[in-house]
Design a protein around this motif. Structure first.
Motif, short mmCIF file in Angstrom:
data_model
loop_
_atom_site.label_atom_id
_atom_site.label_comp_id
_atom_site.label_asym_id
_atom_site.label_seq_id
_atom_site.Cartn_x
_atom_site.Cartn_y
_atom_site.Cartn_z
N SER A 146 35.88 32.16 43.63
CA SER A 146 36.87 32.91 44.40
C SER A 146 38.30 32.50 44.05
O SER A 146 39.21 33.34 44.05
CB SER A 146 36.62 32.72 45.90
OG SER A 146 36.69 31.34 46.26
N SER A 147 38.51 31.23 43.72
CA SER A 147 39.87 30.77 43.42
C SER A 147 40.43 31.40 42.16
O SER A 147 41.66 31.49 41.99
CB SER A 147 39.90 29.25 43.29
OG SER A 147 39.08 28.83 42.21
N GLY A 154 42.11 35.88 45.50
CA GLY A 154 42.08 34.52 44.97
C GLY A 154 43.48 34.03 44.68
O GLY A 154 44.45 34.47 45.30
N ARG A 155 43.59 33.13 43.69
CA ARG A 155 44.88 32.48 43.43
C ARG A 155 45.42 32.79 42.03
O ARG A 155 46.40 32.19 41.60
CB ARG A 155 44.72 30.97 43.61
CG ARG A 155 44.40 30.56 45.04
CD ARG A 155 43.81 29.18 45.13
NE ARG A 155 44.58 28.20 44.37
CZ ARG A 155 44.11 27.03 43.96
NH1 ARG A 155 42.85 26.70 44.23
NH2 ARG A 155 44.86 26.20 43.28
N ASP A 185 48.20 25.08 41.12
CA ASP A 185 48.06 24.16 39.99
C ASP A 185 49.41 24.04 39.29
O ASP A 185 50.23 24.96 39.30
CB ASP A 185 47.02 24.67 38.99
CG ASP A 185 45.60 24.55 39.51
OD1 ASP A 185 45.40 23.95 40.59
OD2 ASP A 185 44.69 25.07 38.84
N GLU A 261 40.94 21.53 44.58
CA GLU A 261 41.70 22.72 44.96
C GLU A 261 42.97 22.87 44.15
O GLU A 261 43.27 23.96 43.65
CB GLU A 261 42.04 22.67 46.45
CG GLU A 261 42.77 23.92 46.93
CD GLU A 261 42.99 23.94 48.42
OE1 GLU A 261 43.56 24.93 48.92
OE2 GLU A 261 42.58 22.96 49.09
N ASN A 262 43.74 21.79 44.03
CA ASN A 262 45.01 21.85 43.31
C ASN A 262 45.05 20.82 42.20
O ASN A 262 44.77 19.64 42.44
CB ASN A 262 46.19 21.62 44.26
CG ASN A 262 46.27 22.65 45.36
OD1 ASN A 262 46.17 22.33 46.53
ND2 ASN A 262 46.44 23.92 45.00
#
Length: 342
Positions: A146-147, A154-155, A185, A261-262
């Protein structure tokens, strides 16, 4: 991804596009002296397909290459067509239209021809990875974290997602490279997603991180026979031209970033290590001409890459292709390289 350039809009250049009547290298030099660096040399280039058509379909916009099971060359264009090319002359022999489940065109970027002849193709607008039959029928669609989906789902940023696609040695692991970083990121850290084949289907597996040079993205990645990766990095500066660099990268012994996550340069995250093989601007121009400013007239918007074999010295034969964006100020150009990885 179609890089934005400060160029004239498409005009008479397209109207002049005609069916391919002859093929062959625009420049040929096989002396072995055309060094770009200690690791890379260029044999020749070919503009044979620039601004041509095949059965009414524009030939260009190439984003990926692959060697088919019969030895022919498959060339994917980012406007939803897959061409079959003669590997010697580059003459088109077939064109298959691709579409999503609703019949809409893809922003098709990455290509792998699987061991059974099916085509694995990415689209960078969702992003997605789909399996197609030789005649263009959808057979399957792979899951995507999903990211990595385009915001707001998403991102990721649209047109900055899955650009490269490759199958690692053994045929069990598929790897897709994001072109640019996702939100959260650090700039320049891009994620490489993998899938593992299980009972005939690809399932989500590890994810890795790769740091690009400042201002560059990853348009293509190809696995070498020993499991390392050839990685293209590319950028464009208006009034200056393209930057295209070829790296050898090692995805072994790195951190699985799928649960992080990051990515902001954490000391405990081991990124994919890379070694510069060459900057294409350092290659001899071989008499090439450019339609817009370039650091080297040989350069254009290089986006596709495949390994076609090796020579007697053990060097990989690597074929690159540029995406002309169907633009009269850019060129569809094939580059024939020899690459030493040891």
């Amino acid at each position: 991804m179609r890089l934005r350039t400060v160029l004239a809009t498409l005009t008479a250049g397209l109207a002049a596009a005609t069916c391919l009547t002859a093929a062959g290298p625009a420049s040929a030099n096989s002396t072995g002296d055309n060094a770009c660096s200690p690791a890379v040399s260029i044999d020749r280039f070919s503009d044979a397909l620039d601004k041509t058509t095949y059965q009414g379909t524009f030939v260009g916009n190439f984003s990926a290459l692959a060697v088919d099971r019969d030895g022919s060359l498959a060339a994917l264009e980012d406007r939803s067509s897959l061409f079959g090319l003669d590997p010697r002359t580059l003459r088109p022999a077939s064109a298959v239209h691709l579409a999503d489940e609703k019949g809409a065109d893809l922003d098709s970027e990455g290509l792998v021809i699987d061991r059974d002849g099916t085509r694995l193709i990415t689209s960078e607008t969702e992003p997605s990875v789909r399996r197609y039959s030789r005649d263009g029928r959808i057979l399957d669609r792979l899951p995507v974290p999903s990211s990595l989906l385009v915001a707001p789902a998403g991102r990721a940023t649209s047109n900055q997602t899955f650009e490269g696609l490759t199958l690692l040695p053994g045929g069990r692991t598929l790897l897709a490279s994001m072109e640019y970083a996702i939100s959260g990121d650090s700039a320049g850290i891009v994620r490489f997603q993998t899938w593992r084949r299980h009972h005939g289907r690809f399932e989500l597996a590890a994810q890795y991180a790769y740091r690009t040079d400042a201002g560059l993205g990853v348009p293509e990645v190809q696995a070498t026979p020993d499991g390392r990766l050839l990685v293209l990095e590319r950028g464009f500066t208006a009034g200056v031209g393209n930057t295209v660099r070829l790296y050898l990268a090692d995805p072994r012994h790195v951190t699985d970033t799928s649960g992080i996550e990051n990515l902001t340069g954490q000391a405990d995250v081991h990124l994919i290590k890379k070694t510069l093989l060459t900057d294409i601007a350092t290659c001899p121009s071989l008499g090439a001409t450019a339609k817009q400013p370039q650091p080297n007239p040989l350069l254009d918007n290089i986006e596709g890459m495949t390994i076609t074999g090796h020579d007697r010295a053990g060097r990989l034969r690597v074929l690159l292709v540029s995406d002309d964006n169907q633009n009269p100020a850019q060129t569809t150009r094939f580059y024939y390289l020899r690459v030493r990885t040891s």
